[in-house]
Scaffold this motif. Structure first.
Motif, mmCIF file in Angstrom:
data_model
loop_
_atom_site.group_PDB
_atom_site.id
_atom_site.type_symbol
_atom_site.label_atom_id
_atom_site.label_comp_id
_atom_site.label_asym_id
_atom_site.label_seq_id
_atom_site.Cartn_x
_atom_site.Cartn_y
_atom_site.Cartn_z
ATOM 1 N N PRO A 1 0.675 -1.027 -0.073
ATOM 2 C CA PRO A 1 -0.122 0.082 -0.010
ATOM 3 C C PRO A 1 0.802 1.328 -0.156
ATOM 4 O O PRO A 1 0.349 2.419 -0.774
ATOM 5 N N LEU A 2 1.852 1.226 0.704
ATOM 6 C CA LEU A 2 2.701 2.368 0.644
ATOM 7 C C LEU A 2 3.319 2.706 -0.664
ATOM 8 O O LEU A 2 3.611 3.792 -1.194
ATOM 9 N N LEU A 3 3.765 1.621 -1.433
ATOM 10 C CA LEU A 3 4.275 1.891 -2.888
ATOM 11 C C LEU A 3 3.121 2.533 -3.662
ATOM 12 O O LEU A 3 3.660 3.265 -4.411
ATOM 13 N N MET A 4 2.009 2.091 -3.461
ATOM 14 C CA MET A 4 0.714 2.527 -4.093
ATOM 15 C C MET A 4 0.644 4.069 -4.013
ATOM 16 O O MET A 4 0.460 4.958 -4.952
ATOM 17 N N PHE A 5 0.599 4.310 -2.570
ATOM 18 C CA PHE A 5 0.489 5.576 -2.306
ATOM 19 C C PHE A 5 1.547 6.761 -2.821
ATOM 20 O O PHE A 5 1.228 7.672 -3.305
ATOM 21 N N VAL A 6 2.918 6.249 -2.757
ATOM 22 C CA VAL A 6 3.774 7.060 -3.189
ATOM 23 C C VAL A 6 3.798 7.140 -4.753
ATOM 24 O O VAL A 6 3.916 8.273 -5.406
ATOM 25 N N PHE A 7 3.569 6.115 -5.451
ATOM 26 C CA PHE A 7 3.297 6.265 -6.769
ATOM 27 C C PHE A 7 2.143 7.215 -7.258
ATOM 28 O O PHE A 7 2.611 7.898 -7.975
ATOM 29 N N GLU A 8 1.078 7.109 -6.525
ATOM 30 C CA GLU A 8 0.152 7.817 -7.061
ATOM 31 C C GLU A 8 0.225 9.327 -6.589
ATOM 32 O O GLU A 8 -0.453 10.053 -7.246
ATOM 33 N N THR A 9 0.865 9.325 -5.585
ATOM 34 C CA THR A 9 0.894 10.831 -5.034
ATOM 35 C C THR A 9 1.786 11.461 -5.722
ATOM 36 O O THR A 9 1.890 12.829 -6.049
ATOM 37 N N TRP A 10 3.347 11.069 -5.888
ATOM 38 C CA TRP A 10 4.392 11.765 -6.399
ATOM 39 C C TRP A 10 4.702 11.546 -7.754
ATOM 40 O O TRP A 10 5.803 12.266 -8.285
#
Length: 132
Positions: free
Chosen positions: A77-86
């Motif tokens: 989930p952290l990978l998805m959050f970082v990818f989608e956000t930045w």
């Protein structure tokens, strides 16, 4: 008034949560002060402080499975959050998460092994019981 038998007293003395926490910290599940591990993942045969026999432990692959489960559920989930956000560059994203995943895995593995040994000790599994 109810009489407490010896088995009830010794069962109460082996608190599962405390034993697992001691093992997670790398300490003997019995006394909480002696070192549990000799090296990175090798469990000592006995505690140098209280002389508790730890050779009965059978942690085997359990800590590795738990490590994969925890790290995967944190990093995905952290990978998805970082990818989608930045939207970082792929090489930056790959390098950062590879290092993070390896570091978290190496941090958790001996701690989860200690916790599993503590659980086995508290539940009297694999020869940790008093009946020899």
């Amino acid at each position: 008034m109810r009489d407490t038998t010896i088995t009830e007293v010794t069962e109460a003395e082996r608190d599962t949560r405390r034993a697992m926490w001691r093992g997670f910290r790398g300490k003997c599940p019995n006394c909480g002060s002696g070192p549990l591990l000799r090296g990175y993942l090798k469990v000592r045969d006995h505690c140098p402080v209280c002389r508790e026999d730890l050779s009965h432990q059978r942690a085997d692959d359990g800590p590795a499975y738990l490590t994969i489960l925890i790290v995967g559920h944190l990093m995905a989930p952290l990978l998805m959050f970082v990818f989608e956000t930045w939207r970082p560059e792929p090489l930056v994203l790959f390098t950062t998460f590879s290092v993070g995943t390896i570091a978290l895995s190496l941090y958790l593995l001996p701690r989860l092994k200690g916790g599993m040994v503590g659980l086995q000790w508290a539940k009297r599994m694999h020869g940790f019981g008093d009946e020899d």
